[in-house]
Design a protein around this motif. Structure first.
Motif, PDB file in Angstrom:
ATOM      1  N   UNK A  16       0.870  -1.182   0.000  1.00  0.00           N
ATOM      2  CA  UNK A  16       0.000   0.000   0.000  1.00  0.00           C
ATOM      3  C   UNK A  16       0.905   1.230   0.000  1.00  0.00           C
ATOM      4  N   UNK A  17       1.012   1.878  -1.156  1.00  0.00           N
ATOM      5  CA  UNK A  17       1.925   3.026  -1.306  1.00  0.00           C
ATOM      6  C   UNK A  17       1.564   4.184  -0.366  1.00  0.00           C
ATOM      7  N   UNK A  18       0.333   4.227   0.101  1.00  0.00           N
ATOM      8  CA  UNK A  18      -0.065   5.323   0.986  1.00  0.00           C
ATOM      9  C   UNK A  18       0.555   5.176   2.377  1.00  0.00           C
ATOM     10  N   UNK A  23       4.507  -0.452   5.762  1.00  0.00           N
ATOM     11  CA  UNK A  23       4.511  -1.712   5.012  1.00  0.00           C
ATOM     12  C   UNK A  23       5.904  -2.352   5.029  1.00  0.00           C
ATOM     13  N   UNK A  24       6.927  -1.528   4.867  1.00  0.00           N
ATOM     14  CA  UNK A  24       8.298  -2.061   4.874  1.00  0.00           C
ATOM     15  C   UNK A  24       8.639  -2.632   6.248  1.00  0.00           C
ATOM     16  N   UNK A  25       8.265  -1.925   7.288  1.00  0.00           N
ATOM     17  CA  UNK A  25       8.510  -2.427   8.654  1.00  0.00           C
ATOM     18  C   UNK A  25       7.758  -3.737   8.876  1.00  0.00           C
ATOM     19  N   UNK A  26       6.558  -3.795   8.359  1.00  0.00           N
ATOM     20  CA  UNK A  26       5.733  -5.003   8.574  1.00  0.00           C
ATOM     21  C   UNK A  26       6.346  -6.233   7.888  1.00  0.00           C
ATOM     22  N   UNK A  27       6.823  -6.085   6.652  1.00  0.00           N
ATOM     23  CA  UNK A  27       7.397  -7.284   5.994  1.00  0.00           C
ATOM     24  C   UNK A  27       8.741  -7.665   6.620  1.00  0.00           C
ATOM     25  N   UNK A  28       9.493  -6.653   7.058  1.00  0.00           N
ATOM     26  CA  UNK A  28      10.773  -6.969   7.714  1.00  0.00           C
ATOM     27  C   UNK A  28      10.504  -7.745   9.008  1.00  0.00           C
ATOM     28  N   UNK A  59      14.790   4.174   4.027  1.00  0.00           N
ATOM     29  CA  UNK A  59      15.991   3.543   4.610  1.00  0.00           C
ATOM     30  C   UNK A  59      15.957   3.458   6.141  1.00  0.00           C
ATOM     31  N   UNK A  60      15.597   4.530   6.850  1.00  0.00           N
ATOM     32  CA  UNK A  60      15.608   4.430   8.322  1.00  0.00           C
ATOM     33  C   UNK A  60      14.549   3.486   8.894  1.00  0.00           C
ATOM     34  N   UNK A  61      13.607   3.076   8.079  1.00  0.00           N
ATOM     35  CA  UNK A  61      12.497   2.267   8.594  1.00  0.00           C
ATOM     36  C   UNK A  61      12.846   0.801   8.816  1.00  0.00           C
ATOM     37  N   UNK A  62      13.809   0.279   8.050  1.00  0.00           N
ATOM     38  CA  UNK A  62      14.169  -1.146   8.178  1.00  0.00           C
ATOM     39  C   UNK A  62      15.678  -1.330   8.050  1.00  0.00           C
ATOM     40  N   UNK A  63      16.171  -2.424   8.627  1.00  0.00           N
ATOM     41  CA  UNK A  63      17.624  -2.654   8.550  1.00  0.00           C
ATOM     42  C   UNK A  63      17.996  -3.741   7.544  1.00  0.00           C
ATOM     43  N   UNK A 208      -1.315  -6.996   6.337  1.00  0.00           N
ATOM     44  CA  UNK A 208      -0.229  -7.212   7.303  1.00  0.00           C
ATOM     45  C   UNK A 208      -0.351  -8.455   8.175  1.00  0.00           C
ATOM     46  N   UNK A 209      -1.554  -8.827   8.540  1.00  0.00           N
ATOM     47  CA  UNK A 209      -1.685  -9.996   9.435  1.00  0.00           C
ATOM     48  C   UNK A 209      -1.296 -11.295   8.724  1.00  0.00           C
TER      49      UNK A 209
END
Ligand code: DX5
Ligand code: ZN
Length: 221
Positions: A16-18, A23-28, A59-63, A208-209
């Motif tokens: 979800x681009x919004x 979303x990035x944090x959730x998949x990580x 970038x700062x959202x996931x490692x 996400x779930x």
């Protein structure tokens, strides 16, 4: 021999681009190994997505490593911007510039791993004389431009051929597959010699779930 567990690289094209950061944090958090970022220019491929400013903002959202797939031409002028934005791997199509060897050297000079992407029609011979310059090979199992397309089984033989070429080098070059990867097609890619799988639809379906279960299923359960 035990089966290899694939590196899973969710393609944020299907997110979800919004709420991209979320979303990035959730998949990580759900077990993604890399983040696959599809950059399209509406010219090299018939779709437009995002640029280096968005990569930098994420970038700062996931490692986990940023696996940046450039579908832009000419590509050379944008390598530095994506490296500065935080790309860890930058993959380019041979058709997106005049001198693939020079482009790959430049990507490494910028401190990134250098990848080559194969369109369904691109022959493995393109990299025959430059295996030393390559850190990753990305095989498209669809025509690039859009998520949600059907996996092209014709590309499995190419994956197997590229696996032979990689093994002959004795180097640890990742072999990634992109397009139509599902729980059904993932094992075929792995059997052909892949080490990494991009998945957009198959990871982001259900919201996400569902991400952790979706990623676990792609890894083989
Ligand atoms: C298409 C992109 C793919 C795409 C894959 O040009 O390179 O990464 O997002 O999407 P799915 O997994 O839905 O086929
Ligand atoms: Zn991609």
């Amino acid at each position: 021999m035990t089966a290899r567990t694939p590196i899973i690289a969710p393609s944020i094209l299907a997110s979800d681009f919004a709420k991209l950061g979320e979303e990035c944090r959730a998949v990580a958090a759900a077990g993604a190994d890399w983040l696959h970022i599809d950059v399209m220019d509406g010219h090299f491929v018939p779709n437009i997505t995002l640029g280096p400013d968005i990569v930098k903002a994420l970038k700062p959202h996931v490692s986990i490593p940023f696996d940046v797939h450039l579908m832009i031409a000419p590509v050379d002028n944008y390598l530095e911007a994506f490296a500065d934005a935080g790309a860890d791997i930058i993959s380019v199509h041979p058709e997106s510039g005049p001198h693939l060897n020079r482009t790959l050297k430049r990507i490494r000079e910028l401190g990134c791993k250098a990848g080559v992407v194969f369109n369904p029609s691109t022959s493995p011979s393109v990299i025959e004389w430059m295996m030393d310059e390559i850190d990753l090979i990305l095989v498209m199992s669809i025509n690039p431009g859009f998520g949600g397309q059907k996996f092209m089984h014709s590309q499995l033989a190419k994956i197997a051929r590229l696996r032979e070429m990689i093994d002959a080098t004795g180097r640890d070059i990742d072999l990634e597959v992109d397009g139509g990867v599902t729980v059904e097609t993932a094992p075929l890619c792995m059997a052909a010699g892949a080490t990494a799988l991009v998945a957009g639809t198959a990871v982001f379906k259900g919201g996400p779930s569902a991400y952790a279960a979706n990623i676990a299923a792609l890894k083989g359960g």
